[in-house]
Every structure is written in C-alpha cells, then in structure tokens.
Design a protein around this motif. Sequence first.
Motif, PDB file in Angstrom:
ATOM      1  N   ILE A 139      82.638  -4.426 -47.950  1.00  0.00           N
ATOM      2  CA  ILE A 139      82.811  -3.505 -46.833  1.00  0.00           C
ATOM      3  C   ILE A 139      81.445  -2.887 -46.547  1.00  0.00           C
ATOM      4  CG2 ILE A 139      83.891  -1.280 -46.191  1.00  0.00           C
ATOM      5  CD1 ILE A 139      86.197  -2.105 -48.095  1.00  0.00           C
ATOM      6  N   PRO A 140      81.036  -2.842 -45.292  1.00  0.00           N
ATOM      7  CA  PRO A 140      79.712  -2.269 -45.031  1.00  0.00           C
ATOM      8  C   PRO A 140      79.662  -0.769 -45.310  1.00  0.00           C
ATOM      9  CG  PRO A 140      80.729  -3.041 -42.978  1.00  0.00           C
ATOM     10  CD  PRO A 140      81.680  -3.364 -44.086  1.00  0.00           C
ATOM     11  N   GLY A 141      78.584  -0.315 -45.916  1.00  0.00           N
ATOM     12  CA  GLY A 141      78.345   1.123 -46.098  1.00  0.00           C
ATOM     13  C   GLY A 141      77.569   1.641 -44.896  1.00  0.00           C
ATOM     14  N   PRO A 142      77.164   2.908 -44.917  1.00  0.00           N
ATOM     15  CA  PRO A 142      76.445   3.446 -43.760  1.00  0.00           C
ATOM     16  C   PRO A 142      74.976   3.021 -43.700  1.00  0.00           C
ATOM     17  CG  PRO A 142      76.736   5.156 -45.401  1.00  0.00           C
ATOM     18  CD  PRO A 142      77.440   3.940 -45.922  1.00  0.00           C
ATOM     19  N   GLY A 143      74.447   2.411 -44.775  1.00  0.00           N
ATOM     20  CA  GLY A 143      73.037   2.019 -44.769  1.00  0.00           C
ATOM     21  C   GLY A 143      72.117   3.226 -44.830  1.00  0.00           C
ATOM     22  N   GLY A 144      70.892   3.057 -44.387  1.00  0.00           N
ATOM     23  CA  GLY A 144      69.933   4.163 -44.393  1.00  0.00           C
ATOM     24  C   GLY A 144      69.360   4.428 -45.771  1.00  0.00           C
ATOM     25  N   LEU A 145      68.813   5.624 -45.945  1.00  0.00           N
ATOM     26  CA  LEU A 145      68.184   6.020 -47.204  1.00  0.00           C
ATOM     27  C   LEU A 145      68.965   7.176 -47.814  1.00  0.00           C
ATOM     28  CD1 LEU A 145      64.454   6.123 -46.000  1.00  0.00           C
ATOM     29  CD2 LEU A 145      65.633   4.260 -47.186  1.00  0.00           C
ATOM     30  N   PRO A 146      69.006   7.252 -49.150  1.00  0.00           N
ATOM     31  CA  PRO A 146      69.766   8.338 -49.784  1.00  0.00           C
ATOM     32  C   PRO A 146      69.226   9.712 -49.359  1.00  0.00           C
ATOM     33  CG  PRO A 146      68.969   6.762 -51.419  1.00  0.00           C
ATOM     34  CD  PRO A 146      68.347   6.376 -50.133  1.00  0.00           C
ATOM     35  N   ILE A 147      70.148  10.614 -49.073  1.00  0.00           N
ATOM     36  CA  ILE A 147      69.728  11.960 -48.667  1.00  0.00           C
ATOM     37  C   ILE A 147      68.942  12.599 -49.795  1.00  0.00           C
ATOM     38  CG2 ILE A 147      70.572  14.302 -48.215  1.00  0.00           C
ATOM     39  CD1 ILE A 147      72.263  13.300 -46.160  1.00  0.00           C
ATOM     40  N   GLY A 148      67.768  13.104 -49.429  1.00  0.00           N
ATOM     41  CA  GLY A 148      66.913  13.746 -50.432  1.00  0.00           C
ATOM     42  C   GLY A 148      65.597  13.009 -50.620  1.00  0.00           C
ATOM     43  N   VAL A 149      65.557  11.698 -50.358  1.00  0.00           N
ATOM     44  CA  VAL A 149      64.304  10.978 -50.620  1.00  0.00           C
ATOM     45  C   VAL A 149      63.226  11.292 -49.588  1.00  0.00           C
ATOM     46  CG1 VAL A 149      65.396   9.065 -51.880  1.00  0.00           C
ATOM     47  CG2 VAL A 149      64.922   8.800 -49.438  1.00  0.00           C
ATOM     48  N   SER A 150      63.611  11.822 -48.446  1.00  0.00           N
ATOM     49  CA  SER A 150      62.600  12.081 -47.410  1.00  0.00           C
ATOM     50  C   SER A 150      62.296  13.565 -47.213  1.00  0.00           C
ATOM     51  CB  SER A 150      63.055  11.478 -46.074  1.00  0.00           C
ATOM     52  OG  SER A 150      63.367  10.122 -46.214  1.00  0.00           O
ATOM     53  N   GLY A 151      62.809  14.421 -48.092  1.00  0.00           N
ATOM     54  CA  GLY A 151      62.514  15.844 -47.945  1.00  0.00           C
ATOM     55  C   GLY A 151      63.485  16.544 -47.012  1.00  0.00           C
ATOM     56  N   ARG A 152      63.057  17.711 -46.508  1.00  0.00           N
ATOM     57  CA  ARG A 152      63.948  18.527 -45.697  1.00  0.00           C
ATOM     58  C   ARG A 152      63.411  18.679 -44.283  1.00  0.00           C
ATOM     59  NH1 ARG A 152      68.240  22.194 -46.507  1.00  0.00           N
ATOM     60  NH2 ARG A 152      68.243  21.988 -48.756  1.00  0.00           N
ATOM     61  N   VAL A 153      64.321  18.761 -43.323  1.00  0.00           N
ATOM     62  CA  VAL A 153      63.953  19.070 -41.941  1.00  0.00           C
ATOM     63  C   VAL A 153      64.880  20.179 -41.436  1.00  0.00           C
ATOM     64  CG1 VAL A 153      63.093  16.757 -41.335  1.00  0.00           C
ATOM     65  CG2 VAL A 153      65.522  17.310 -40.993  1.00  0.00           C
ATOM     66  N   VAL A 154      64.439  20.847 -40.378  1.00  0.00           N
ATOM     67  CA  VAL A 154      65.288  21.815 -39.698  1.00  0.00           C
ATOM     68  C   VAL A 154      65.793  21.130 -38.426  1.00  0.00           C
ATOM     69  CG1 VAL A 154      65.054  23.797 -38.152  1.00  0.00           C
ATOM     70  CG2 VAL A 154      64.440  24.025 -40.554  1.00  0.00           C
ATOM     71  N   ALA A 155      67.109  21.130 -38.220  1.00  0.00           N
ATOM     72  CA  ALA A 155      67.659  20.522 -36.997  1.00  0.00           C
ATOM     73  C   ALA A 155      68.226  21.621 -36.108  1.00  0.00           C
ATOM     74  CB  ALA A 155      68.749  19.514 -37.345  1.00  0.00           C
ATOM     75  N   GLU A 213      62.049  27.348 -45.427  1.00  0.00           N
ATOM     76  CA  GLU A 213      62.914  26.334 -46.044  1.00  0.00           C
ATOM     77  C   GLU A 213      62.120  25.216 -46.706  1.00  0.00           C
ATOM     78  OE1 GLU A 213      66.645  25.838 -45.536  1.00  0.00           O
ATOM     79  OE2 GLU A 213      66.449  28.004 -45.311  1.00  0.00           O
ATOM     80  N   GLY A 214      60.811  25.204 -46.471  1.00  0.00           N
ATOM     81  CA  GLY A 214      60.007  24.089 -46.955  1.00  0.00           C
ATOM     82  C   GLY A 214      60.282  22.808 -46.185  1.00  0.00           C
ATOM     83  N   ALA A 215      60.658  22.964 -44.917  1.00  0.00           N
ATOM     84  CA  ALA A 215      60.963  21.782 -44.094  1.00  0.00           C
ATOM     85  C   ALA A 215      59.695  21.237 -43.458  1.00  0.00           C
ATOM     86  CB  ALA A 215      61.977  22.151 -43.012  1.00  0.00           C
ATOM     87  N   GLY A 216      59.622  19.936 -43.316  1.00  0.00           N
ATOM     88  CA  GLY A 216      58.410  19.290 -42.820  1.00  0.00           C
ATOM     89  C   GLY A 216      58.432  18.979 -41.341  1.00  0.00           C
ATOM     90  N   ALA A 217      59.547  19.206 -40.669  1.00  0.00           N
ATOM     91  CA  ALA A 217      59.619  18.868 -39.242  1.00  0.00           C
ATOM     92  C   ALA A 217      60.817  19.563 -38.618  1.00  0.00           C
ATOM     93  CB  ALA A 217      59.738  17.354 -39.048  1.00  0.00           C
ATOM     94  N   ILE A 218      60.831  19.585 -37.281  1.00  0.00           N
ATOM     95  CA  ILE A 218      61.943  20.158 -36.527  1.00  0.00           C
ATOM     96  C   ILE A 218      62.566  19.042 -35.689  1.00  0.00           C
ATOM     97  CG2 ILE A 218      62.529  21.774 -34.655  1.00  0.00           C
ATOM     98  CD1 ILE A 218      60.320  23.603 -35.805  1.00  0.00           C
ATOM     99  N   VAL A 219      63.883  18.951 -35.738  1.00  0.00           N
ATOM    100  CA  VAL A 219      64.592  17.875 -35.045  1.00  0.00           C
ATOM    101  C   VAL A 219      65.346  18.450 -33.850  1.00  0.00           C
ATOM    102  CG1 VAL A 219      66.298  16.029 -35.309  1.00  0.00           C
ATOM    103  CG2 VAL A 219      65.007  16.836 -37.296  1.00  0.00           C
ATOM    104  N   THR A 220      65.263  17.797 -32.713  1.00  0.00           N
ATOM    105  CA  THR A 220      66.071  18.220 -31.563  1.00  0.00           C
ATOM    106  C   THR A 220      66.811  17.015 -30.988  1.00  0.00           C
ATOM    107  OG1 THR A 220      64.572  17.772 -29.720  1.00  0.00           O
ATOM    108  CG2 THR A 220      64.214  19.832 -30.933  1.00  0.00           C
ATOM    109  N   GLY A 221      67.790  17.307 -30.167  1.00  0.00           N
ATOM    110  CA  GLY A 221      68.566  16.247 -29.520  1.00  0.00           C
ATOM    111  C   GLY A 221      68.040  15.921 -28.132  1.00  0.00           C
ATOM    112  N   GLU A 222      66.790  16.250 -27.864  1.00  0.00           N
ATOM    113  CA  GLU A 222      66.259  16.002 -26.522  1.00  0.00           C
ATOM    114  C   GLU A 222      66.170  14.514 -26.212  1.00  0.00           C
ATOM    115  OE1 GLU A 222      62.949  19.286 -25.622  1.00  0.00           O
ATOM    116  OE2 GLU A 222      62.936  18.495 -27.665  1.00  0.00           O
ATOM    117  N   SER A 223      66.417  14.231 -24.930  1.00  0.00           N
ATOM    118  CA  SER A 223      66.321  12.856 -24.456  1.00  0.00           C
ATOM    119  C   SER A 223      65.560  12.942 -23.136  1.00  0.00           C
ATOM    120  CB  SER A 223      67.739  12.328 -24.295  1.00  0.00           C
ATOM    121  OG  SER A 223      67.829  11.396 -23.277  1.00  0.00           O
TER     122      SER A 223
END
Length: 407
Positions: free
Chosen positions: A169-185, A283-293
Amino acid sequence: MSTTMTPLVIVRVHELALKGQNRPFFKRTLFENLRFALRDLPIARLQERALRFLVRLEDPTVWPEVAERLRWVFGVANFSPGVETALSIEAMQQGLVEVLERQGAPAASFRIRVKRTNKNFPLTSPELERELGRFVQKRTGTPVDLSDPDVTYQVEVLYDRALVSGQSIPGPGGLPIGVSGRVVALLSGGFDSPVAAYRLMKRGCFVTFVHFHAYPYVRPISIEKVVELARHLSHYQPPKNRLVVVPIGDAQREIALAAEPSLRVVLYRRLMLRIATAIAHEEGAGAIVTGESLGQVASQTLENMRAIGAVTDLPILRPLVGNNKDEIIAEAVRIGTEPISRVPDDDCCTVFVPLHPATRVTVEQAAAAEQAYDVEALVQQCLARRTVYEGDPFRWDPLMALAAATA
Ligand code: ATP
Ligand code: MG
C-alpha cells in the motif's frame, strides 16, 4: 504450523532518501515518528532491518489500524502486511501460505517479486520467483501475470531471514518530519495555507502555525477554523505542535487611520510578516511559509510580494506559487483540510480596505506610508497579546485566544 509465524508489517522507505551522510539521522527520526504514530496499538516490537522497518503485531487483527496510522507518516514509501520466515524455500512457501490465508487467494492474477539483498542465497531472484510462483499457482489455481497482476507478493531475501508479504500500500512519501528543521507557516483558514503547510511537513519540517485575526472587529470563526486545521494537520506530526494566534485588529485600525486605503493590504501584510519573523526567531524556525500563488488575488503580484517580503530577513517559502486554485483545492481534498477550509469566515485583511487595493506597491511607497505610525510599537503590542497553544491540539480551546484579544 503456519500459526507460529509472527504477523508483521513491512515498512519501506525510498532508498534514495537513505543515501549519504544523513542516513543515521533520517532512520532515527523515522523510527521515532513510527513509534509515536503506533504508540497506543498492541505492537510487540518495532525494528529497523536492512533499510526496512518491521512492525511486529501482537495480533493480526490490528493490521487495519496500523495501516491507517502509516498513511500519515512522512518518509514511508509503502508498506505491506506479511510474515518473517527462515531462509529456505520451504519456509518461504509456508510464509506465502500464511499470507494467502490471511488475505484470501489473489483475484484474477498475481506475480511474485523477489528482492535479494543476500547474494549468497543459492537461487537467483528470477529462479526464486519462478519457483515460488509455481507454488502459489498450484495452490490457488490463479494464473501468473508478470505485466499487470492483481496482486504482487514480495519476498525479500535478507541475510538471516526472509520477509514474505502481500500487496503493498503506498505511504505518503516525503521525508520524516524533523529532518529538515522547523518553519513558521502562516495559516489563514482559507484553502491555500493549510496545503502550503502540508507541503513543508512533507519535506521533513516541523511546522509552527501562526494565525492573525481581527476579532472583535470581525467574527471569531477563523480562530476556530485554524485550531481545527492544526488538529487535522497534527496527525502528520509527532507531538511538537505549536499554534500562535495573534490579534491584529487594533493595529489594523491604527494603520487604517494613518495610511491611504489602497496601500492598506500591503501594510497589513508587512505587519504580519514582521510579527511572524519575530515568532520565527523565537521558535528557531529557518523560514516562513505562505499559501501565496502568483496572480491569484490583488495582493499576490510580484511587486507586492517584493514590498511585503522586504521586511523579513528569513526566506519566504511559497510552495503553491505556480498552482492554480483548482489544483490547490484538489490537494486540500486529498489531505483532508478542504471541509474545514470551506466554512465561510471573515478575512482580517479585508477589514478597513477598499474594493480595489493597489496591485503594484513599491518598497519605497510602503516604507514611506509606515512613517505615519510606529510600526515597531504595533509589532510589540500585537506580540504581547498573542496566545501560544502547544502540546495536544485536541485540548486547545479557541476561547483562550478570544479572551486574550479583548483583554
Ligand atoms: P488562503 O487560501 O491560504 O487564505 P488566500 O488565497 O486567501 O490564501 P491571501 O489572503 O492573499 O490569499 O493570503 C496569502 C497568504 O498569506 C495565505 O496563504 C497565508 O499564508 C497568509 N495569510 C493571509 N491571511 C492570514 C491570516 N489572517 N493569518 C495568517 N496568515 C495569513
Ligand atoms: Mg485567505
């Protein structure tokens, strides 16, 4: 005798993700995330073996619940229910019997796929596939189809054992949460921002959610929605969930009194981004994420993105920049945020703004308009009234943020 084999679930990861220096960290993180996802189920043991994770079940009836949990764990490429056997053809056949008993005979066709990590095993993979294929065909009467089978049985020949399993059965793929640090969304309650946050979670980031609202100038629905969205998205993350809710209505009113109407949306956004940057640094976050398109609404032009982005020293990640609304909503449906986002709310950015805001605000214009009020003081005032939610999102009470906004 077949009942003596321990039922297990074989969890596979994308092998590419396991290459290179980060491998031990990646494996450890995924191991911990799997353990958290399965924490309250009757699991006898979780083990990592030859780049696979083996979940030993105390009893095969927990399999559906395990499957449901694994669907939410990033880094899982696919998984299948199976058994572990000794390294002999007879044992592997017995394993196949076990899998067939549990899952029923294959419908119209099947194939066996052998993966041989242990190159010393006397049969090659194709030889073993033929041997075991003949066995299953004889037992079930179902024909082999190598190109488009209904079911593929996998036999993984390791050094000290073999793993025999049914359809994966396919899983969600991607990378395990935590390996890339923290971001603010930045989470608004609309369709886009939860999808953007999800995309970064899938790339291995812990996400701290930040929501701005204009209560009591507008209804408090967006706060309830954001708590609900954070709850939903928390299925994907181990227990480091954080949501920061910031009231900005009073600050918006002050900006509206001081600045020309057409500039207000950009000025509100610059305020939001300054506050988000302060939170990200805490928070020690390295980036800010937005839903802009790009081009989706008036504020999302290249010029305005530049005028807004100029106030932060952090990278702004816009994973949806090239997607149109239909694509974003289709993804929101897939990840389960769509029904929450669909509930109508009051967008704080539409408070005190004209119908047609400026689409090309320059950095200079925005900075000049901000001379009319004390931006830094507004940032501090808003931060002082924020509500920080952490821990289990199912205990988060939206009323707390309402009380803080009117205190
Ligand atoms: P969404 O569907 O995510 O609400 P949108 O299409 O409504 O986005 P905008 O209102 O221009 O577009 O918002 C762009 C982005 O800015 C959002 O995706 C979100 O990341 C951020 N944002 C907007 N409003 C808020 C808010 N009130 N709180 C937190 N972030 C916000
Ligand atoms: Mg919105």
